[in-house]
Design a protein around this motif. Structure first.
Motif, PDB file in Angstrom:
ATOM      1  N   VAL A 297       0.847  -1.203   0.000  1.00 41.94           N
ATOM      2  CA  VAL A 297       0.000   0.000   0.000  1.00 41.94           C
ATOM      3  C   VAL A 297       0.877   1.246   0.000  1.00 41.94           C
ATOM      4  N   ALA A 298       1.905   1.234   0.834  1.00 42.60           N
ATOM      5  CA  ALA A 298       2.819   2.376   0.885  1.00 42.60           C
ATOM      6  C   ALA A 298       3.542   2.555  -0.448  1.00 42.60           C
ATOM      7  N   ASP A 299       3.972   1.438  -1.051  1.00 38.04           N
ATOM      8  CA  ASP A 299       4.654   1.512  -2.345  1.00 38.04           C
ATOM      9  C   ASP A 299       3.729   2.054  -3.424  1.00 38.04           C
ATOM     10  N   LEU A 300       2.479   1.616  -3.415  1.00 40.47           N
ATOM     11  CA  LEU A 300       1.523   2.057  -4.424  1.00 40.47           C
ATOM     12  C   LEU A 300       1.219   3.544  -4.272  1.00 40.47           C
ATOM     13  N   LYS A 301       1.125   4.018  -3.046  1.00 41.28           N
ATOM     14  CA  LYS A 301       0.909   5.453  -2.825  1.00 41.28           C
ATOM     15  C   LYS A 301       2.066   6.279  -3.386  1.00 41.28           C
ATOM     16  N   GLU A 302       3.274   5.766  -3.198  1.00 42.71           N
ATOM     17  CA  GLU A 302       4.446   6.463  -3.751  1.00 42.71           C
ATOM     18  C   GLU A 302       4.409   6.462  -5.277  1.00 42.71           C
ATOM     19  N   HIS A 303       4.009   5.330  -5.841  1.00 53.69           N
ATOM     20  CA  HIS A 303       3.878   5.225  -7.299  1.00 53.69           C
ATOM     21  C   HIS A 303       2.862   6.242  -7.822  1.00 53.69           C
ATOM     22  N   ILE A 304       1.722   6.333  -7.148  1.00 51.79           N
ATOM     23  CA  ILE A 304       0.676   7.282  -7.553  1.00 51.79           C
ATOM     24  C   ILE A 304       1.185   8.713  -7.460  1.00 51.79           C
ATOM     25  N   ALA A 305       1.899   9.022  -6.394  1.00 53.39           N
ATOM     26  CA  ALA A 305       2.436  10.370  -6.224  1.00 53.39           C
ATOM     27  C   ALA A 305       3.379  10.730  -7.373  1.00 53.39           C
TER      28      ALA A 305
ATOM     29  N   VAL B   2       2.786  13.741 -10.251  1.00 55.19           N
ATOM     30  CA  VAL B   2       3.763  14.783 -10.588  1.00 55.19           C
ATOM     31  C   VAL B   2       3.930  14.862 -12.100  1.00 55.19           C
ATOM     32  N   ARG B   3       4.023  13.692 -12.738  1.00 54.63           N
ATOM     33  CA  ARG B   3       4.144  13.649 -14.201  1.00 54.63           C
ATOM     34  C   ARG B   3       2.889  14.213 -14.862  1.00 54.63           C
ATOM     35  N   PHE B   4       1.728  13.851 -14.330  1.00 56.92           N
ATOM     36  CA  PHE B   4       0.461  14.341 -14.864  1.00 56.92           C
ATOM     37  C   PHE B   4       0.413  15.863 -14.826  1.00 56.92           C
TER      38      PHE B   4
ATOM     39  N   LYS C 218       0.675  21.150 -17.346  1.00 59.62           N
ATOM     40  CA  LYS C 218       1.243  22.498 -17.413  1.00 59.62           C
ATOM     41  C   LYS C 218       1.763  22.800 -18.818  1.00 59.62           C
ATOM     42  N   ASP C 219       2.454  21.828 -19.419  1.00 59.70           N
ATOM     43  CA  ASP C 219       2.962  22.006 -20.787  1.00 59.70           C
ATOM     44  C   ASP C 219       1.813  22.217 -21.767  1.00 59.70           C
ATOM     45  N   LEU C 220       0.765  21.420 -21.611  1.00 60.29           N
ATOM     46  CA  LEU C 220      -0.390  21.524 -22.498  1.00 60.29           C
ATOM     47  C   LEU C 220      -1.065  22.879 -22.351  1.00 60.29           C
TER      48      LEU C 220
ATOM     49  N   ASP D  78      -4.278  12.147 -21.220  1.00 62.52           N
ATOM     50  CA  ASP D  78      -5.349  11.168 -21.057  1.00 62.52           C
ATOM     51  C   ASP D  78      -4.790   9.833 -20.585  1.00 62.52           C
ATOM     52  N   ARG D  79      -3.674   9.434 -21.160  1.00 63.29           N
ATOM     53  CA  ARG D  79      -3.049   8.165 -20.773  1.00 63.29           C
ATOM     54  C   ARG D  79      -2.585   8.210 -19.317  1.00 63.29           C
ATOM     55  N   GLU D  80      -1.958   9.324 -18.931  1.00 64.72           N
ATOM     56  CA  GLU D  80      -1.496   9.468 -17.551  1.00 64.72           C
ATOM     57  C   GLU D  80      -2.675   9.493 -16.577  1.00 64.72           C
ATOM     58  N   GLY D  81      -3.733  10.229 -16.950  1.00 64.28           N
ATOM     59  CA  GLY D  81      -4.904  10.301 -16.085  1.00 64.28           C
ATOM     60  C   GLY D  81      -5.574   8.952 -15.906  1.00 64.28           C
TER      61      GLY D  81
END
Length: 334
Positions: free
Chosen positions: A34-42, A46-48, A53-55, A300-303
């Motif tokens: 769960v902790a690892d997945l939360k870090e992955h989502i975070a 950031v990438r999203f 912002k670029d868009l 869209d892919r990131e979201g």
């Protein structure tokens, strides 16, 4: 029956039973996941935000560039020297704006179909995309109408003007010629009528397309055979389609109003320079629009990825909630 197969089958039974025994649950590993997945989502969020912002920056730049072109063109008109150069540039720009609406319509339909067909799709994100695409299509149509109405309409001008005179047998004879202003006004009127006729035809087709879509949505809803998810999506799309139809009708009414007319005449050389500038702007916009669509796809892919990860996280946290830590360090069983 031979006894050998029976003995062999009996020998296999313990193995089969052992293979079906549920493995022990590593509870600590579940908590850690769960902790690892939360870090992955975070990380993905950031990438999203970075892509978003670029868009946003690219979209603002394109919108400003288009707005500047529309404002500039709407202030210009042909002169006796430029003939129809300005009118031709206006027609080219309007056709380019029409093409962008087709790109936006395609993207918004893709978003709608995902909402309708996939109950697990990130609905809020896709609905925001649809709203953006609809806003852009409406804005492009308004800009097209603005350019069209800037084209000078018909005005009453004397067809003939004096070209000097002479005397013949004691009589004063005035020579006349067709006025250059009359010729230009006729060119302006012809261009104005052609532009408006094409735009009205385009708006009529857009109205027919959306009215047919509305009828199809209403017909499908009336059957009552949709899933709850599909039904909700189609009902919301029905409301959006009604709004689009109302907007198209308003634009068509505006197009029937008299021309506001541009105020600044330009000569042949300035018109030629304007054509060169437009060629560069058209190439820039084509590249930028392609990049915007690419960024939308990436966003869209990131979201979608983040949405799936959060659903996974929700399921893991729900499991931990329903399965408290084992007493005395004994792992719980599924």
């Amino acid at each position: 029956m031979s006894k050998v197969p029976i003995i062999l089958m009996a020998g296999l039974l313990p193995t089969l039973c052992l293979s079906q025994t549920p493995p022990a649950i590593d509870y600590a590993a579940r908590v850690e996941s769960v902790a690892d997945l939360k870090e992955h989502i975070a990380q993905r969020e950031v990438r999203f935000e970075s892509v978003k912002k670029d868009l946003h920056a690219l979209d603002e730049r394109v919108e400003k560039q288009i707005s500047d072109i529309v404002t500039r063109l709407s202030s210009l008109r042909d002169s006796n020297e430029s003939k129809t150069r300005v009118a031709n540039v206006k027609a080219d720009v309007m056709h380019a704006l029409v093409r962008t609406t087709g790109v936006y319509r395609q993207k918004r339909m893709e978003a709608f179909e995902r909402i309708r067909k996939d109950p697990g799709a990130p609905k809020e994100m896709l609905e925001r995309e649809i709203a953006i695409f609809d806003e852009r299509v409406g804005k492009r149509i308004q800009q097209i109408v603005e350019i069209a109405r800037s084209q000078p309409g018909h005005v009453d001008i004397e067809k003939y003007e004096s070209d000097g005179g002479h005397y013949w047998r004691g009589w004063a004879v005035e020579n006349t010629r067709i006025s250059e202003d009359w010729k230009q006004n006729r060119r302006d009127s012809t261009s104005d009528e052609k532009i408006r006729r094409e735009l009205v035809e385009g708006l009529d087709k857009a109205l027919e397309r959306n009215q047919a879509r509305r009828a199809s949505l209403a017909s499908n809803l009336a059957t009552g055979k949709q899933t709850e998810n599909s039904k909700e999506a189609m009902e919301e799309e029905l409301g959006r389609t009604d709004a689009i139809i109302d907007d198209l009708r308003a634009q068509k009414r505006e197009l029937t109003l008299p021309s506001v007319g541009a105020t600044r005449e330009i000569g042949r050389d300035e018109a030629r320079d304007g054509e060169a500038m437009l060629d560069d702007a058209r190439a820039d916009l084509a590249r930028d629009m392609a990049e915007i669509m690419r960024k939308f796809t990436e966003l869209d892919r990131e979201g979608t990825n983040i949405h799936s990860l959060k659903e996974n996280l929700k399921a893991r946290e729900e499991w931990l909630k329903n399965n408290p830590p084992p007493a005395g360090g004994t792992p719980s069983k599924e």
